[in-house]
Write a protein that holds these residues in place. Structure first.
Motif, PDB file in Angstrom:
ATOM      1  N   ARG A  82     -11.474   4.438  -3.914  1.00 17.54           N
ATOM      2  CA  ARG A  82     -10.973   3.300  -4.931  1.00 17.54           C
ATOM      3  C   ARG A  82      -9.672   3.268  -4.501  1.00 17.54           C
ATOM      4  N   GLU A  83      -8.905   4.301  -4.444  1.00 19.65           N
ATOM      5  CA  GLU A  83      -7.338   4.264  -4.383  1.00 19.65           C
ATOM      6  C   GLU A  83      -7.162   3.487  -3.191  1.00 19.65           C
ATOM      7  N   ASP A  84      -7.709   3.522  -1.994  1.00 18.21           N
ATOM      8  CA  ASP A  84      -7.611   2.795  -0.566  1.00 18.21           C
ATOM      9  C   ASP A  84      -7.867   1.508  -0.800  1.00 18.21           C
ATOM     10  N   LEU A  85      -9.022   0.880  -1.392  1.00 20.53           N
ATOM     11  CA  LEU A  85      -9.324  -0.302  -1.699  1.00 20.53           C
ATOM     12  C   LEU A  85      -8.301  -1.014  -2.451  1.00 20.53           C
ATOM     13  N   PHE A  86      -7.694  -0.344  -3.461  1.00 22.34           N
ATOM     14  CA  PHE A  86      -6.817  -0.857  -4.329  1.00 22.34           C
ATOM     15  C   PHE A  86      -5.485  -1.092  -3.516  1.00 22.34           C
ATOM     16  N   ARG A  87      -5.272   0.045  -2.750  1.00 17.98           N
ATOM     17  CA  ARG A  87      -3.748  -0.298  -1.981  1.00 17.98           C
ATOM     18  C   ARG A  87      -3.896  -1.191  -1.099  1.00 17.98           C
ATOM     19  N   PHE A  88      -5.086  -1.510  -0.441  1.00 24.00           N
ATOM     20  CA  PHE A  88      -5.544  -2.816   0.491  1.00 24.00           C
ATOM     21  C   PHE A  88      -5.332  -3.934  -0.370  1.00 24.00           C
ATOM     22  N   SER A  89      -6.019  -4.265  -1.332  1.00 23.13           N
ATOM     23  CA  SER A  89      -5.993  -5.659  -2.254  1.00 23.13           C
ATOM     24  C   SER A  89      -4.491  -5.754  -2.632  1.00 23.13           C
ATOM     25  N   ARG A  90      -3.744  -4.828  -3.129  1.00 17.33           N
ATOM     26  CA  ARG A  90      -2.188  -4.972  -3.706  1.00 17.33           C
ATOM     27  C   ARG A  90      -1.468  -5.364  -2.393  1.00 17.33           C
ATOM     28  N   SER A  91      -1.700  -4.776  -1.269  1.00 16.58           N
ATOM     29  CA  SER A  91      -0.631  -5.222   0.050  1.00 16.58           C
ATOM     30  C   SER A  91      -1.240  -6.623   0.204  1.00 16.58           C
ATOM     31  N   LEU A  92      -2.371  -6.910   0.215  1.00 19.53           N
ATOM     32  CA  LEU A  92      -2.820  -8.478   0.883  1.00 19.53           C
ATOM     33  C   LEU A  92      -2.229  -9.386  -0.190  1.00 19.53           C
ATOM     34  N   ASP A  93      -2.040  -8.813  -1.509  1.00 19.35           N
ATOM     35  CA  ASP A  93      -1.546  -9.719  -2.705  1.00 19.35           C
ATOM     36  C   ASP A  93      -0.195  -9.831  -2.364  1.00 19.35           C
ATOM     37  N   ASP A  94       0.561  -8.793  -1.713  1.00 22.19           N
ATOM     38  CA  ASP A  94       1.887  -9.002  -1.309  1.00 22.19           C
ATOM     39  C   ASP A  94       2.176  -9.917  -0.255  1.00 22.19           C
ATOM     40  N   VAL A 187       9.567 -13.358   6.882  1.00 23.18           N
ATOM     41  CA  VAL A 187       8.682 -13.021   7.592  1.00 23.18           C
ATOM     42  C   VAL A 187       8.160 -11.670   8.013  1.00 23.18           C
ATOM     43  N   ASP A 188       9.537 -11.034   8.186  1.00 22.35           N
ATOM     44  CA  ASP A 188       9.333  -9.524   8.554  1.00 22.35           C
ATOM     45  C   ASP A 188       8.726  -8.762   7.527  1.00 22.35           C
ATOM     46  N   VAL A 189       9.027  -9.213   6.292  1.00 18.36           N
ATOM     47  CA  VAL A 189       8.306  -8.434   5.270  1.00 18.36           C
ATOM     48  C   VAL A 189       6.790  -8.615   4.997  1.00 18.36           C
ATOM     49  N   ILE A 190       6.537 -10.051   5.359  1.00 19.50           N
ATOM     50  CA  ILE A 190       5.163 -10.230   5.342  1.00 19.50           C
ATOM     51  C   ILE A 190       4.419  -9.415   6.196  1.00 19.50           C
ATOM     52  N   GLY A 191       4.888  -9.416   7.445  1.00 17.48           N
ATOM     53  CA  GLY A 191       4.412  -8.261   8.563  1.00 17.48           C
ATOM     54  C   GLY A 191       4.317  -6.919   8.089  1.00 17.48           C
ATOM     55  N   LEU A 192       5.172  -6.561   7.488  1.00 16.17           N
ATOM     56  CA  LEU A 192       5.204  -5.206   6.765  1.00 16.17           C
ATOM     57  C   LEU A 192       4.196  -4.946   5.816  1.00 16.17           C
ATOM     58  N   ARG A 193       3.951  -5.675   4.723  1.00 16.91           N
ATOM     59  CA  ARG A 193       2.839  -5.859   4.039  1.00 16.91           C
ATOM     60  C   ARG A 193       1.745  -5.922   4.625  1.00 16.91           C
ATOM     61  N   LEU A 194       1.525  -6.614   5.519  1.00 17.66           N
ATOM     62  CA  LEU A 194       0.001  -6.760   6.391  1.00 17.66           C
ATOM     63  C   LEU A 194      -0.236  -5.242   7.052  1.00 17.66           C
ATOM     64  N   ILE A 195       0.907  -4.591   7.575  1.00 17.72           N
ATOM     65  CA  ILE A 195       0.489  -3.440   8.073  1.00 17.72           C
ATOM     66  C   ILE A 195       0.305  -2.324   6.992  1.00 17.72           C
TER      67      ILE A 195
END
Length: 210
Positions: A82-94, A187-195
Motif C-alpha cells: 500500500r505504501e508503494d501504491l500511495f507513493r506512486f499515486s502521490r508522485s503522479l499527482d505531483d 519541466v525538469d521537476v516534472i521529470g523528477l516526479r515521474l522518476i
C-alpha cells in the motif's frame, strides 16, 4: 426497487474497479495535462484557454487520486504494498500539479517556452504512456521492463534540461531568457516526479519478488 437496483449496480461497478486501473486512469489524466503543456509551447497558443482547461484536468486528477485512496482502504489484497501504491499515486499527482504550474507560468510571463522544454515534455508524455502499458491488468501483473523503459524517458528530461541551460547561458541573460530558464526548470521537476513515481512501482515489484 429502482433505488435498490441502482445501489447494487454501483456496488458491482466498485468491485470491478482495480487499483492498477485507477492508477492507469490517473496516468492518463496526467498525459492530458502534458498535451496541454505542449500546446502552450506553440506560438499561436491561447494561454488563457489552456490555463482554464488544465485547471479542470488537475481537478479530475485530484478526484482520481481520492478514488485510489478509497480503494486502498477497501482492498484486502493489493498488487503492491500500500505504501508503494500511495507513493506512486502521490508522485503522479505531483507530475500533474507541476504541469499545471508550467502552463500557468507560461501565461503569467507571456513567454514562449524553448525547444528544450518542449522536448522534455515529450519525454514525459512517452514515459507516462509506457507506464500505462506497464499497468495493463490483462497480463495479471505490472510489467517491470516497461516501468524501466518509462524511467529512461524521465532521465532524458534531465538531459534536455542540461542542454537547455547550456544554450541559455551561452547568450545574453535577458528577462525573457530568465523566464525560459524557470520554465525549463519546471519541466525538469516534472521529470523528477515521474522518476519518483516509477521508482515507487519498481520498489514494490522488488519487494514482492524477494
Amino acid at each position: 426497487m429502482t433505488r435498490l437496483w441502482m445501489w447494487l449496480r454501483g456496488r458491482r461497478a466498485q468491485r470491478r474497479q482495480t487499483l492498477a486501473g485507477t492508477l492507469s486512469a490517473q496516468a492518463a489524466i496526467a498525459i492530458e495535462g502534458v498535451e496541454l503543456a505542449l500546446r502552450a509551447c506553440e506560438a499561436d497558443a491561447d494561454l488563457d484557454e489552456l490555463a482554464e482547461r488544465i485547471t479542470q484536468v488537475e481537478r479530475r486528477g485530484d478526484a482520481t487520486r481520492l478514488q485510489l485512496v478509497q480503494l486502498l482502504s477497501t482492498r484486502v489484497v493489493t498488487p503492491l504494498d500500500r505504501e508503494d501504491l500511495f507513493r506512486f499515486s502521490r508522485s503522479l499527482d505531483d507530475v500533474l500539479d507541476n504541469t499545471r504550474d508550467f502552463v500557468l507560468e507560461t501565461r503569467a510571463w507571456q513567454v514562449q517556452p524553448d525547444a528544450h522544454s518542449r522536448a522534455g515534455l515529450e519525454h514525459v508524455r512517452a514515459g507516462l504512456r509506457r507506464l500505462i502499458k506497464a499497468l495493463d491488468g490483462s497480463a495479471g501483473h505490472i510489467n517491470r521492463e516497461l516501468c524501466l523503459a518509462a524511467r529512461k524517458e524521465g532521465r532524458r528530461v534531465r538531459e534536455r534540461y542540461d542542454d537547455g541551460l547550456r544554450q541559455l547561458f551561452s547568450g545574453d541573460l535577458s528577462m525573457q531568457a530568465l523566464a525560459r530558464r524557470e520554465l525549463l526548470r519546471r519541466v525538469d521537476v516534472i521529470g523528477l516526479r515521474l522518476i519518483e513515481a516509477i521508482d515507487a512501482v519498481v520498489d514494490g515489484i522488488v519487494k514482492r519478488t524477494v
